[in-house]
Design a protein around this motif. Structure first.
Motif, PDB file in Angstrom:
ATOM      1  N   ILE A  59      -0.703   7.582   2.890  1.00 33.67           N
ATOM      2  CA  ILE A  59      -2.274   7.881   2.813  1.00 33.67           C
ATOM      3  C   ILE A  59      -2.752   8.852   3.575  1.00 33.67           C
ATOM      4  O   ILE A  59      -2.311   8.769   4.921  1.00 33.67           O
ATOM      5  CB  ILE A  59      -2.940   6.194   3.183  1.00 33.67           C
ATOM      6  CG1 ILE A  59      -2.385   5.238   2.299  1.00 33.67           C
ATOM      7  CG2 ILE A  59      -4.485   6.347   3.250  1.00 33.67           C
ATOM      8  CD1 ILE A  59      -2.704   3.845   2.570  1.00 33.67           C
ATOM      9  N   THR A  60      -3.829   9.469   3.463  1.00 36.18           N
ATOM     10  CA  THR A  60      -4.543  10.459   4.157  1.00 36.18           C
ATOM     11  C   THR A  60      -5.862  10.097   4.454  1.00 36.18           C
ATOM     12  O   THR A  60      -6.276  10.296   5.806  1.00 36.18           O
ATOM     13  CB  THR A  60      -4.342  11.816   3.738  1.00 36.18           C
ATOM     14  OG1 THR A  60      -5.186  11.927   2.333  1.00 36.18           O
ATOM     15  CG2 THR A  60      -3.124  12.579   3.435  1.00 36.18           C
ATOM     16  N   LEU A 120       0.777  -1.097  -0.165  1.00 29.88           N
ATOM     17  CA  LEU A 120      -0.192  -0.044   0.071  1.00 29.88           C
ATOM     18  C   LEU A 120       0.837   1.335   0.073  1.00 29.88           C
ATOM     19  O   LEU A 120       2.027   1.198   0.437  1.00 29.88           O
ATOM     20  CB  LEU A 120      -0.859   0.076   1.195  1.00 29.88           C
ATOM     21  CG  LEU A 120      -1.859  -1.202   1.348  1.00 29.88           C
ATOM     22  CD1 LEU A 120      -2.635  -1.009   2.578  1.00 29.88           C
ATOM     23  CD2 LEU A 120      -2.653  -1.555   0.203  1.00 29.88           C
ATOM     24  N   LEU A 165      -8.104   4.842  -1.910  1.00 33.45           N
ATOM     25  CA  LEU A 165      -6.960   5.497  -0.882  1.00 33.45           C
ATOM     26  C   LEU A 165      -6.677   6.869  -1.535  1.00 33.45           C
ATOM     27  O   LEU A 165      -6.562   7.163  -2.684  1.00 33.45           O
ATOM     28  CB  LEU A 165      -5.832   4.684  -0.876  1.00 33.45           C
ATOM     29  CG  LEU A 165      -5.730   2.994  -0.373  1.00 33.45           C
ATOM     30  CD1 LEU A 165      -4.381   2.357  -0.587  1.00 33.45           C
ATOM     31  CD2 LEU A 165      -6.546   3.288   0.918  1.00 33.45           C
ATOM     32  N   TYR A 166      -6.927   7.692  -0.781  1.00 37.25           N
ATOM     33  CA  TYR A 166      -6.545   9.112  -1.023  1.00 37.25           C
ATOM     34  C   TYR A 166      -4.961   9.405  -0.236  1.00 37.25           C
ATOM     35  O   TYR A 166      -4.690   8.932   0.847  1.00 37.25           O
ATOM     36  CB  TYR A 166      -7.328  10.281  -0.340  1.00 37.25           C
ATOM     37  CG  TYR A 166      -8.719  10.194  -1.188  1.00 37.25           C
ATOM     38  CD1 TYR A 166      -8.854  10.881  -2.063  1.00 37.25           C
ATOM     39  CD2 TYR A 166      -9.784   9.163  -0.996  1.00 37.25           C
ATOM     40  CE1 TYR A 166     -10.235  10.780  -2.879  1.00 37.25           C
ATOM     41  CE2 TYR A 166     -10.936   9.360  -1.325  1.00 37.25           C
ATOM     42  CZ  TYR A 166     -11.188   9.752  -2.269  1.00 37.25           C
ATOM     43  OH  TYR A 166     -12.459   9.788  -3.071  1.00 37.25           O
ATOM     44  N   THR A 167      -3.995  10.076  -1.209  1.00 38.38           N
ATOM     45  CA  THR A 167      -2.815  10.303  -0.624  1.00 38.38           C
ATOM     46  C   THR A 167      -2.127  11.857  -0.525  1.00 38.38           C
ATOM     47  O   THR A 167      -3.039  12.544  -1.080  1.00 38.38           O
ATOM     48  CB  THR A 167      -1.729   9.518  -1.665  1.00 38.38           C
ATOM     49  OG1 THR A 167      -1.825  10.020  -2.990  1.00 38.38           O
ATOM     50  CG2 THR A 167      -2.002   8.172  -1.700  1.00 38.38           C
ATOM     51  N   THR A 212     -10.567   5.352   7.546  1.00 38.90           N
ATOM     52  CA  THR A 212      -9.509   6.356   7.681  1.00 38.90           C
ATOM     53  C   THR A 212      -8.746   6.513   9.173  1.00 38.90           C
ATOM     54  O   THR A 212      -7.481   6.640   9.352  1.00 38.90           O
ATOM     55  CB  THR A 212     -10.038   7.871   7.481  1.00 38.90           C
ATOM     56  OG1 THR A 212     -10.487   7.924   6.055  1.00 38.90           O
ATOM     57  CG2 THR A 212      -9.068   8.833   7.487  1.00 38.90           C
ATOM     58  N   VAL A 269      -0.154   2.602   6.759  1.00 37.62           N
ATOM     59  CA  VAL A 269       1.105   3.284   5.820  1.00 37.62           C
ATOM     60  C   VAL A 269       2.627   2.813   6.474  1.00 37.62           C
ATOM     61  O   VAL A 269       3.557   3.135   6.195  1.00 37.62           O
ATOM     62  CB  VAL A 269       0.828   4.780   6.220  1.00 37.62           C
ATOM     63  CG1 VAL A 269      -0.433   5.128   5.453  1.00 37.62           C
ATOM     64  CG2 VAL A 269       1.016   5.084   7.444  1.00 37.62           C
ATOM     65  N   ALA A 303      -9.231   6.757   3.713  1.00 33.18           N
ATOM     66  CA  ALA A 303      -8.875   5.225   3.277  1.00 33.18           C
ATOM     67  C   ALA A 303     -10.338   4.578   3.482  1.00 33.18           C
ATOM     68  O   ALA A 303     -11.089   4.807   4.524  1.00 33.18           O
ATOM     69  CB  ALA A 303      -7.915   4.327   4.107  1.00 33.18           C
ATOM     70  N   VAL A 328      -5.509   4.547   9.090  1.00 29.54           N
ATOM     71  CA  VAL A 328      -4.371   5.005   8.084  1.00 29.54           C
ATOM     72  C   VAL A 328      -2.978   4.720   8.669  1.00 29.54           C
ATOM     73  O   VAL A 328      -2.241   4.523   8.266  1.00 29.54           O
ATOM     74  CB  VAL A 328      -4.730   6.535   7.757  1.00 29.54           C
ATOM     75  CG1 VAL A 328      -3.312   6.972   7.180  1.00 29.54           C
ATOM     76  CG2 VAL A 328      -5.707   6.323   6.496  1.00 29.54           C
TER      77      VAL A 328
END
Length: 558
Positions: free
Chosen positions: A220-221, A216, A344-346, A311, A318, A223, A314
């Motif tokens: 990540i910010t 992954l 996933l946002y990064t 989230t 990570v 999820a 996270v």
């Protein structure tokens, strides 16, 4: 009926148009037809996927592709998918179109589409008749845009089996259309990475299944765990399953047991991560097949995945290690198909983020209660209630500062099932509702996401079954899916969905010595609420004797 499913669902022969049933009235003032009346082709009242007026390119994944080879072996369409050179992205929207034709006699079947290891579509089919039918659905795939850049394999189709009796072969034409973004139609904010972590079947012997999440992103910010779900066999219509002792009262009826309450529980590395309740889908062979001619139950063709905000986890995801993601189906009585993706946002300005879980109050099981009351003539009413209330919170350290996220759920469930006629009659009234809230604060920003749902359903079903060539079935269903989804951020509050989708139908089906001697049904569907562009959409359809009889539409643009 909540009993021997292979016998009941075998009722998919040619249907005779006999008898009459009174229809509900349509909404006043709605008078814009949208589809062909007096047609046997399946239709639904849900709003179509909107299409931006931008430059677009269409790629064909399957063209008149049969679900079976010449010798009857099931087959999938496969290939390699890459964005067209004329539409390289970014995209305002990517849309899946799937058109299916089938003729003969066949069960309802499952269909799916995977890009690499990621399932991007799952649904069920329409049962055919000897004259043949054609139907189409579309799905917005924009959330999977991260998967669609570059070259990736795809695999999809309908898992269909044929015999000398069940002759129907599903022919499929499947396309993806890429709509280029422009100033008037910008690319929406979608996940930076989509990670398919696989498909597994849960069963009574293995109610918990494990997915490996490895490799992954380290930055990540936010999820989300996306889960596609389908019950099978005795759990096709799990909401008509009865407590074990009630099933034992009526051995001749073969009532499915384990009670009616189901939920799917998620965990990450053994720690509870979320719970999702499940919409009571009914497939087109369900309960009485003539109930769904020509209007299927809500959501039949495109069974929407459930989304869990994970989230708060996270900080665990990570760490660069592999992770065990588990899904468990509570009280399952048969096989459940489960597929899971991570959305996933990064962080665009940091290679690594960090964080930790702060609180986790998810109990291992819901708080449930079962009561039973005896009635006249050997009838029993079993009432099952269940409740959930939980919160998970955690933080992530980003390049902009620390963001703390709290995810909460409250849900309430009640199912009252009156079983009579020696177990061959059921009257089920179920209410399932609740809400999810996700609140993120910190780093100079705030974000509130809400999801409210209500899934009331009432089912009456009566059966006398010897085998799939000698039976009498009758029943009615009134089912509703109410959804409200909102997002509040620094730009204001946005209504993502505010809709009520209801189907009401009644039918009978009878066969003697392999010959259909009675088969009829009538019903309606009414969708009212927002479409995917935020406009108002009010659509009413009605059908009788297998044909569409009314179609009225009112639309107000956003």
């Amino acid at each position: 009926m909540s009993r021997i499913r292979p016998v009941i669902t075998a009722v998919c022969a040619a249907l005779l148009a006999v008898g009459t049933v009174t229809l509900s009235s349509a909404p006043a003032g709605a008078d814009t037809p949208t589809v062909e009346l007096n047609s046997q082709n399946p239709v639904t009242a849900e709003p179509p996927v909107s299409r931006p007026r931008t430059h677009s390119c269409t790629e064909t994944l399957a063209n008149a592709f049969p679900s079976n080879t010449a010798d009857g072996t099931p087959q999938n369409f496969t290939g390699t998918l890459a964005p067209p050179s004329a539409c390289p992205g970014p995209w305002a929207k990517v849309v899946l179109d799937w058109t299916t034709s089938v003729q003969g006699r066949q069960y309802d079947r499952s269909g799916s589409l995977n890009i690499g290891t990621t399932q991007i579509y799952f649904g069920t089919t329409y049962e055919p008749d000897p004259d043949g039918i054609t139907y189409h659905f579309a799905k917005d795939l924009t959330e999977y845009s991260a998967l669609l850049h570059g070259s990736r394999s795809f695999n999809g189709g309908i898992g269909n089996y044929t015999s000398s009796i069940y002759t129907g072969v599903y022919t499929q034409t499947v396309t993806l259309t890429y709509y280029q973004a422009d100033r008037a139609n910008p690319a929406p904010s979608e996940p930076d990475a989509v990670v398919g972590i696989g498909s597994q079947d849960a069963s009574p012997g293995t109610p918990t299944v494990h997915f490996a999440a490895a490799g992954l992103p380290r930055n990540i910010t936010r999820a989300y765990l996306e889960v596609y779900i389908k019950g099978n066999g005795c759990d096709e219509q799990w909401f008509t399953d009865v407590p074990n002792d009630v099933s034992a009262l009526y051995p001749a009826a073969g009532l499915c047991a384990n009670g009616p309450y189901r939920e799917v529980d998620a965990a990450i590395d053994g720690r509870p991560a979320g719970v999702t309740q499940y919409f009571p889908y009914i497939y087109t062979g369900g309960i009485v097949p003539t109930l769904w001619r020509p209007i299927p139950a809500v959501g039949t063709f495109d069974m929407s995945p459930e989304i869990l905000d994970v989230t708060p986890f996270v900080g665990d995801l990570v760490d660069g290690a592999g992770h065990d993601v588990t899904l468990s189906v509570a009280n399952l009585g048969d096989v459940w198909n489960l597929s899971a993706n991570l959305l996933l946002y990064t962080d665009k300005h940091a290679a690594v983020t960090s964080g930790a879980v702060l609180t986790d109050s998810i109990a291992p099981t819901a708080t449930t209660r079962t009561t039973e009351q005896s009635g006249s003539a050997g009838a029993v009413t079993a009432t099952v209630t269940a409740n959930r209330a939980w919160t998970v919170s955690g933080y992530v350290n980003t390049s902009a500062g620390r963001v703390t996220t709290s995810v909460s759920q409250e849900s309430s469930y009640r199912n009252a099932d009156t079983v009579s006629a020696g177990g061959f009659s059921q009257h089920v009234v179920q209410a399932d509702s609740g809400w999810n809230r996700s609140v993120s604060r910190g780093a100079g920003a705030a974000r509130l996401s809400t999801h409210d749902w209500s899934y009331p359903i009432t089912v009456d079903e009566n059966a006398q079954v010897t085998d799939d060539n000698n039976f009498t079935l009758s029943g009615s269903v009134d089912m509703t899916r109410r959804l409200t989804d909102t997002l509040t951020d620094t730009t204001g509050t946005h209504v993502l969905d505010n809709s009520t989708d209801e189907v009401s139908t009644t039918a009978n089906d009878q066969r003697a010595a392999g010959v259909t001697v009675a088969a009829d049904g009538a019903g309606w569907q009414h969708y009212v609420g927002t479409d995917d562009a935020g406009g108002w959409y009010d659509h009413y359809l009605a059908g009788a004797h297998g044909y569409l009889t009314a179609d009225r539409l009112r639309v107000l643009p956003h």
